[in-house]
Design an enzyme around this catalytic site. Structure first.
Site, PDB file in Angstrom:
ATOM      1  N   ASP A   1       0.855  -6.441   5.456  1.00  0.00           N
ATOM      2  CA  ASP A   1      -0.203  -7.172   5.867  1.00  0.00           C
ATOM      3  C   ASP A   1       0.083  -8.330   6.756  1.00  0.00           C
ATOM      4  O   ASP A   1      -1.054  -9.079   6.972  1.00  0.00           O
ATOM      5  CB  ASP A   1      -1.023  -7.442   4.585  1.00  0.00           C
ATOM      6  CG  ASP A   1      -1.553  -6.539   3.861  1.00  0.00           C
ATOM      7  OD1 ASP A   1      -1.365  -5.193   3.814  1.00  0.00           O
ATOM      8  OD2 ASP A   1      -1.870  -6.594   2.691  1.00  0.00           O
TER       9      ASP A   1
ATOM     10  N   CYS B   1       9.944   4.417   0.825  1.00  0.00           N
ATOM     11  CA  CYS B   1       9.208   5.338   1.219  1.00  0.00           C
ATOM     12  C   CYS B   1       8.299   5.904   0.400  1.00  0.00           C
ATOM     13  O   CYS B   1       8.752   6.758  -0.615  1.00  0.00           O
ATOM     14  CB  CYS B   1       9.746   6.349   2.176  1.00  0.00           C
ATOM     15  SG  CYS B   1       8.853   7.644   2.933  1.00  0.00           S
TER      16      CYS B   1
ATOM     17  N   ARG C   1       3.318  -2.179  10.728  1.00  0.00           N
ATOM     18  CA  ARG C   1       2.148  -1.285  11.057  1.00  0.00           C
ATOM     19  C   ARG C   1       1.560  -2.313  12.353  1.00  0.00           C
ATOM     20  O   ARG C   1       0.947  -1.612  13.319  1.00  0.00           O
ATOM     21  CB  ARG C   1       1.063  -0.798  10.206  1.00  0.00           C
ATOM     22  CG  ARG C   1       1.573   0.397   9.324  1.00  0.00           C
ATOM     23  CD  ARG C   1       0.645   0.866   8.121  1.00  0.00           C
ATOM     24  NE  ARG C   1       0.447  -0.280   7.290  1.00  0.00           N
ATOM     25  CZ  ARG C   1      -0.644  -0.429   6.460  1.00  0.00           C
ATOM     26  NH1 ARG C   1      -1.552   0.546   6.538  1.00  0.00           N
ATOM     27  NH2 ARG C   1      -0.694  -1.368   5.533  1.00  0.00           N
TER      28      ARG C   1
END
Length: 360
Positions: free
Chosen positions: A234, A129, A257
């Protein structure tokens, strides 16, 4: 019905090649397919995980990252478990819980509690993180990449405390471009007893800017003797997942994501690596229904006021890259009640054909 898509090689020729990947084993647990859902703070809660499970394709799901020190404090004061453990006790397995802190003893106590009381499948340690609240204020997450010895102490204590449940680690390439040390860290992770290593192909100072460096991820494999390497960064299409396995030396991949507004991405990726036709994107109306089911689960847990507030960001994810997304986000960002949420969805969420109004 739409015709399933076929995967395109870099040459442009269609193929449904089965990569025939060996099983991904984390300890004694087989992750099949070798596609993992990334832990993401504020997003990968029980409601989201249930939506992902409904579509299939993810071999291992994970919670949001849990602050070990905060959990330990709640435990000592006999308070309710953190919201980030919502649903974990009764949820289908396999399931990983990710924790973070910089104190080996605290981490070990929390890990043992997760294993004994929650019976989780994997305890994952967050060493990746980049958020300042975690790094600069708590000296945890990716901050610890500059302290390999301390990382080793944390991993060793957790492995001992959690046995026989596997302990894994997630890292970045380094803290900065000038301090890339993932190869060294990989050795520490393995020698300390971790069962797998996940690497996000950016340095911490990049956050999520630029491109993930899959060449550097692949290079790390030669520094590992026993444990699998999982690549992350990605992966926003089934084609990219296929190419990650085909072109880079990884044993598994982790999708982050890109899945937040497309929970069906795991099923598409699984089809691609197994040589099956890739399922098409759901229709806009089907995506809308998925979002509404997600909203229902959130409201059931947190109530209308808090649930609606939490769902704003998820709704924006579902609308991303669709016609009128900006207009929808503008309106949904201010909703506070079920009635307002449903009204905005009816009026502004992209659709294929007119659909029935949402019943409030």
């Amino acid at each position: 019905m739409e015709t399933p898509q076929k995967l395109e090689h870099l040459t442009g020729e269609p193929t449904t090649t089965d990569l025939k990947l060996p099983p991904l084993k984390i300890g004694e647990m087989v992750v099949d397919p070798p596609i993992l859902q990334a832990p993401m703070a504020g997003f990968t809660n029980y409601a989201f995980r249930q939506i992902v499970r409904g579509y299939g394709g993810a071999g291992l799901l994970a919670t949001e990252m849990v602050n070990a020190r905060g959990f330990h404090w709640l435990d000592e004061h006999e308070a309710e478990f953190p919201d980030r453990l919502w649903g974990v006790e009764d949820e289908a397995r396999p399931l990983a819980v990710q924790i973070w802190d910089n104190q080996p003893d605290v981490m070990a106590k929390v890990g043992r509690r997760l294993v004994e009381e929650f019976q989780v499948s994997v305890v994952d340690i967050n060493f990746g993180c980049p958020v300042k609240q975690v790094t600069e204020k708590a000296h945890s997450g990716s901050y610890l990449l500059r302290e390999p010895e301390r990382m080793g102490q944390i991993i060793s204590r957790l492995v001992e405390a959690c046995a026989p449940t596997p302990v894994t680690a997630k890292i970045r390439l380094g803290c900065s471009e000038n301090t890339i040390n993932a190869n060294e860290i990989a050795r520490v992770v393995e020698e300390s007893g971790a069962a797998a290593l996940t690497v996000h192909g950016r340095v911490a100072e990049q956050y999520f800017k630029g491109q993930a460096d899959w060449d550097r991820i692949s290079e790390i494999k030669s520094y590992l003797k026993k444990i699998p390497l999982i690549g992350n960064g990605d992966l926003d299409s089934a084609e990219k997942v296929f190419r990650a396995f085909r072109d880079y030396n990884v044993d598994g991949v982790m999708i982050a994501r890109a899945c937040l507004g497309r929970p069906w991405l795991f099923a598409q990726a699984a089809a691609a690596i197994q040589g099956r036709p890739i399922p098409p994107e759901p229709t806009l109306n089907e995506q809308r229904d998925c979002m509404l089911e997600h909203y229902k689960l959130v409201v059931e847990r947190f109530g209308e006021a808090k649930g609606t507030l939490l769902m704003r960001k998820f709704a924006c994810c579902y609308a991303q890259a669709k016609p009128g997304a900006r207009h929808f986000r503008k309106h949904v960002a201010n909703v506070a009640t079920k009635e307002e949420f449903f009204e905005v969805v009816d009026k502004h969420f992209p659709c294929d054909v007119p659909s029935e109004p949402v019943a409030s």
